[in-house]
Design a protein around this motif. Sequence first.
Motif, PDB file in Angstrom:
ATOM      1  N   GLN A  70       0.854  -1.187   0.000  1.00  0.00           N
ATOM      2  CA  GLN A  70       0.000   0.000   0.000  1.00  0.00           C
ATOM      3  C   GLN A  70       0.889   1.235   0.000  1.00  0.00           C
ATOM      4  O   GLN A  70       2.064   1.167   0.400  1.00  0.00           O
ATOM      5  CB  GLN A  70      -0.905   0.016   1.250  1.00  0.00           C
ATOM      6  CG  GLN A  70      -1.851  -1.153   1.348  1.00  0.00           C
ATOM      7  CD  GLN A  70      -2.602  -1.179   2.675  1.00  0.00           C
ATOM      8  OE1 GLN A  70      -3.273  -2.150   2.975  1.00  0.00           O
ATOM      9  NE2 GLN A  70      -2.493  -0.138   3.466  1.00  0.00           N
ATOM     10  N   TYR A  84       0.321   3.102   5.565  1.00  0.00           N
ATOM     11  CA  TYR A  84      -0.409   2.192   6.451  1.00  0.00           C
ATOM     12  C   TYR A  84      -0.842   2.955   7.705  1.00  0.00           C
ATOM     13  O   TYR A  84      -0.109   3.824   8.208  1.00  0.00           O
ATOM     14  CB  TYR A  84       0.468   1.000   6.837  1.00  0.00           C
ATOM     15  CG  TYR A  84       0.934   0.185   5.649  1.00  0.00           C
ATOM     16  CD1 TYR A  84       0.261  -0.962   5.257  1.00  0.00           C
ATOM     17  CD2 TYR A  84       2.054   0.582   4.896  1.00  0.00           C
ATOM     18  CE1 TYR A  84       0.686  -1.710   4.159  1.00  0.00           C
ATOM     19  CE2 TYR A  84       2.482  -0.157   3.801  1.00  0.00           C
ATOM     20  CZ  TYR A  84       1.799  -1.302   3.432  1.00  0.00           C
ATOM     21  OH  TYR A  84       2.217  -2.026   2.350  1.00  0.00           O
ATOM     22  N   TYR A  85      -2.023   2.568   8.228  1.00  0.00           N
ATOM     23  CA  TYR A  85      -2.560   3.232   9.411  1.00  0.00           C
ATOM     24  C   TYR A  85      -2.252   2.398  10.655  1.00  0.00           C
ATOM     25  O   TYR A  85      -2.028   1.178  10.567  1.00  0.00           O
ATOM     26  CB  TYR A  85      -4.071   3.437   9.254  1.00  0.00           C
ATOM     27  CG  TYR A  85      -4.407   4.434   8.174  1.00  0.00           C
ATOM     28  CD1 TYR A  85      -4.399   5.796   8.458  1.00  0.00           C
ATOM     29  CD2 TYR A  85      -4.700   4.017   6.871  1.00  0.00           C
ATOM     30  CE1 TYR A  85      -4.687   6.728   7.462  1.00  0.00           C
ATOM     31  CE2 TYR A  85      -4.978   4.937   5.878  1.00  0.00           C
ATOM     32  CZ  TYR A  85      -4.969   6.294   6.178  1.00  0.00           C
ATOM     33  OH  TYR A  85      -5.236   7.215   5.194  1.00  0.00           O
ATOM     34  N   GLY A 109      -2.192  -0.006  13.620  1.00  0.00           N
ATOM     35  CA  GLY A 109      -2.896  -1.262  13.810  1.00  0.00           C
ATOM     36  C   GLY A 109      -2.797  -2.205  12.631  1.00  0.00           C
ATOM     37  O   GLY A 109      -3.050  -3.410  12.775  1.00  0.00           O
ATOM     38  N   GLU A 110      -2.427  -1.707  11.442  1.00  0.00           N
ATOM     39  CA  GLU A 110      -2.306  -2.583  10.280  1.00  0.00           C
ATOM     40  C   GLU A 110      -1.005  -3.381  10.355  1.00  0.00           C
ATOM     41  O   GLU A 110       0.027  -2.880  10.802  1.00  0.00           O
ATOM     42  CB  GLU A 110      -2.357  -1.775   8.981  1.00  0.00           C
ATOM     43  CG  GLU A 110      -3.729  -1.173   8.698  1.00  0.00           C
ATOM     44  CD  GLU A 110      -3.813  -0.550   7.323  1.00  0.00           C
ATOM     45  OE1 GLU A 110      -4.754  -0.886   6.591  1.00  0.00           O
ATOM     46  OE2 GLU A 110      -2.922   0.269   6.988  1.00  0.00           O
ATOM     47  N   THR A 111      -1.089  -4.635   9.893  1.00  0.00           N
ATOM     48  CA  THR A 111       0.045  -5.561   9.968  1.00  0.00           C
ATOM     49  C   THR A 111       0.486  -5.957   8.561  1.00  0.00           C
ATOM     50  O   THR A 111      -0.348  -6.140   7.668  1.00  0.00           O
ATOM     51  CB  THR A 111      -0.341  -6.813  10.773  1.00  0.00           C
ATOM     52  OG1 THR A 111      -0.664  -6.427  12.109  1.00  0.00           O
ATOM     53  CG2 THR A 111       0.802  -7.822  10.814  1.00  0.00           C
ATOM     54  N   VAL A 112       1.806  -6.094   8.375  1.00  0.00           N
ATOM     55  CA  VAL A 112       2.370  -6.517   7.089  1.00  0.00           C
ATOM     56  C   VAL A 112       3.415  -7.600   7.325  1.00  0.00           C
ATOM     57  O   VAL A 112       3.922  -7.779   8.440  1.00  0.00           O
ATOM     58  CB  VAL A 112       3.021  -5.336   6.333  1.00  0.00           C
ATOM     59  CG1 VAL A 112       2.006  -4.281   5.984  1.00  0.00           C
ATOM     60  CG2 VAL A 112       4.178  -4.753   7.135  1.00  0.00           C
ATOM     61  N   THR A 125       6.773 -10.634  10.596  1.00  0.00           N
ATOM     62  CA  THR A 125       5.551  -9.834  10.635  1.00  0.00           C
ATOM     63  C   THR A 125       5.753  -8.647  11.559  1.00  0.00           C
ATOM     64  O   THR A 125       6.363  -8.770  12.627  1.00  0.00           O
ATOM     65  CB  THR A 125       4.365 -10.681  11.126  1.00  0.00           C
ATOM     66  OG1 THR A 125       4.194 -11.790  10.243  1.00  0.00           O
ATOM     67  CG2 THR A 125       3.088  -9.869  11.147  1.00  0.00           C
ATOM     68  N   THR A 145       3.844  -4.586  12.892  1.00  0.00           N
ATOM     69  CA  THR A 145       2.588  -3.837  13.012  1.00  0.00           C
ATOM     70  C   THR A 145       2.865  -2.345  13.082  1.00  0.00           C
ATOM     71  O   THR A 145       3.817  -1.900  13.743  1.00  0.00           O
ATOM     72  CB  THR A 145       1.823  -4.276  14.271  1.00  0.00           C
ATOM     73  OG1 THR A 145       1.578  -5.686  14.193  1.00  0.00           O
ATOM     74  CG2 THR A 145       0.494  -3.544  14.386  1.00  0.00           C
ATOM     75  N   CYS A 146       2.036  -1.538  12.401  1.00  0.00           N
ATOM     76  CA  CYS A 146       2.151  -0.076  12.423  1.00  0.00           C
ATOM     77  C   CYS A 146       1.637   0.444  13.765  1.00  0.00           C
ATOM     78  O   CYS A 146       0.515   0.144  14.180  1.00  0.00           O
ATOM     79  CB  CYS A 146       1.350   0.518  11.271  1.00  0.00           C
ATOM     80  SG  CYS A 146       1.383   2.337  11.207  1.00  0.00           S
ATOM     81  N   TRP A 186       7.141   1.073  12.834  1.00  0.00           N
ATOM     82  CA  TRP A 186       6.842  -0.359  12.736  1.00  0.00           C
ATOM     83  C   TRP A 186       7.479  -1.100  13.901  1.00  0.00           C
ATOM     84  O   TRP A 186       8.639  -0.865  14.238  1.00  0.00           O
ATOM     85  CB  TRP A 186       7.380  -0.923  11.425  1.00  0.00           C
ATOM     86  CG  TRP A 186       6.684  -0.416  10.197  1.00  0.00           C
ATOM     87  CD1 TRP A 186       7.131   0.557   9.362  1.00  0.00           C
ATOM     88  CD2 TRP A 186       5.434  -0.870   9.670  1.00  0.00           C
ATOM     89  NE1 TRP A 186       6.248   0.763   8.342  1.00  0.00           N
ATOM     90  CE2 TRP A 186       5.174  -0.115   8.496  1.00  0.00           C
ATOM     91  CE3 TRP A 186       4.494  -1.818  10.052  1.00  0.00           C
ATOM     92  CZ2 TRP A 186       4.048  -0.285   7.716  1.00  0.00           C
ATOM     93  CZ3 TRP A 186       3.362  -1.996   9.275  1.00  0.00           C
ATOM     94  CH2 TRP A 186       3.133  -1.243   8.127  1.00  0.00           C
TER      95      TRP A 186
END
Length: 687
Positions: A307, A310-311, A313-316, A339, A341-342, A348
Amino acid sequence: MMLRLSLLLLLLSRSAYSTLLGWVESPGYPTGYLPHASLNWSRCAPKGHTLSIKLIHLDLEDSHDCENDAVKVFSNGNLIAVLCGKREFEELESSVNPSLHSTSGGCLTLTFHSDYSNIKRHTGFRGFYTDQDFDECEHNNPDNKCTQFCHNYIGGYHCSCRHGYYLDADKHTCTVSCTKDLSGLREGDISTPSWPSSYAENANCQYTLSVEDTLQLELHFSQDFDVEQSDGQCIDALRIETPSGTLGPFCGKTPPPSPLLTYSHHVQIHFTSDGYGTNKGFTLHFKTTEKVCQAVVTPHSTLTPQQPEYYPGETVTVTCELGYVANTQGTQTLISEYTTTCQITGVWTPTYACEPVDCGFPDIPEDGILELVDSDDRHTLYKDQIHFNCSSKYYTLEGDDTYTCSASGEWVSDGGKKEMPKCIEVCGKPEKLSTSVGRIMGGKDAKMGQIPWQLLIKEPSRGGASLINDRWAVTAAHVVENVQDTALRLYGGLIDGRKADRSPSVVMDSEKIIIHPGYIKGGEEPTNFDNDIALIRLASRVDLGPNLLPICLPEPNRGLVEDEQGTVSGWGTMGDTRVPAILKYAQVGVKSLTECQNTPFIPKTNKRMIFTNNMFCAGGERTDSCEKDSGGPFVTPMLAEGVDRYYLTGIVSWGAPCRERQYKGYYTKVENYVDWIKNTINTIETS
């Protein structure tokens, strides 16, 4: 008298601060100088002052390049004037005196000399020197570093600035006060000094923006952007610094992208200008928004899902590029993805850097034969390369010479091999040869280096052996079957057996003796010498050289041809009980199978010797191996010029007593044992 006073007043009027320090004149002035007259004069000005000489009279003998009589003037050791002949005051004042001065705080030196004659009785020269204030503010004076106003005073100068500027700490540069701390403001404007008029020269502005760590700053630039640029290079520059790096420099007519997302709650904006130019500068509006995370967690990685931002709480999933692994801060497991998380602060968590795979330093033998090229530059990371060669001409590289650190963390050669190369001994290539041959029994004497693989065993049984690499030798099993505790000494690199214990021979001790498992000890009167072969592992690696080189092993099951010629060598008896001092060698031919099967009888038992497929026989007219040659080499082809390589075809094994046999000896057929030799060596070397 009135004329001289008028001239003096005229010269003194040039500077209100000048002080007459004194006169300088030639010896005997004004009545005339004598032959061989000389004068050396020197003075120095104080700091902020200069020293000058004003000549009011000059009358010297004229000559080419003033080589006879001359006045020379130096400024700080540099020649600035050479004068001779006669000149009027007006000429001195217009063309000579203006150059006779020192630098600020410098020194003047004047020398005068005359040659052997002064027939016309020239009167000489006279001048006076003055010390006067140096005007640092004078136009084009390099000492004047004031960027705006310069004010001279006796002994120095000072700088000042126009309204709105202040004098920087260097006391020369005029700049503006444009450093502002705008911390706490969520919105506002920033412009270059004097916007929208031309910005100030020598500006060094710093604007600090800082808000809560859950917010990020956005910069919105006006399209009216004008920062000095030349040939694509920034003369003046705008830079935006955030904790993650610096954006810019920006200059020219194109503003930075707007809005410029800093992804940070703390920003410093720097603007610098030089001392020239009439550019307008820039203006921007800053404001804050909620923090988001950037689409990059760490370099050399990709994110899934992808993306623009990222906001919280979003995980990548972070996947390291090929050849990179995540640095998980000391854990033993190497991972290529993880993994994260933002967070609300726009960072991160967790974050592991993707770093190049490290293949480590390759395992290479410590003997120094296989060596790395340029080994001082030991890069071992992904895609780094290393290069190998052999340090001695008596070895050749087996395998590829270039290896690359692969993505799997292993060194892989250009040919796809993971095993490191080896330095293999160059075999069967003596550096010295002679084509003449004879029989061992009274045969031809060998020359040093002619048969470099030949080794001598003196005890417990005299015999020979052959060097097959720098750590192993091969001999007949019956030569070493009675050796106790593997205590065997061999000698190489020699031809005179009497001098075996002396230089230049090489003394070698055994570490292990391996007799072929198929060999059966025959007792006092053996009838079977089948599998008469043994390996000797030396206690240490030998240094190969022109007089000590290995012989090549033959190809397995190569087959022998009747009448094939070879060379046998040794220190055996010469048909009687005499043992030669010098190594002998002779050319012999391979006999037919029928003739070899016609084995001799043992005199005491009247039993016939046993012949097997692991043997062959060879000999010639009055040419044969003899007692105490056992274990020595039979090599093919025979020693001759132009042969590329020699092979150990046979090992001297057995035969009837020399005086009773018809020039026929029996040899262990080495081709039948090549696999056993290689497997045995490999097993011991790798255990």
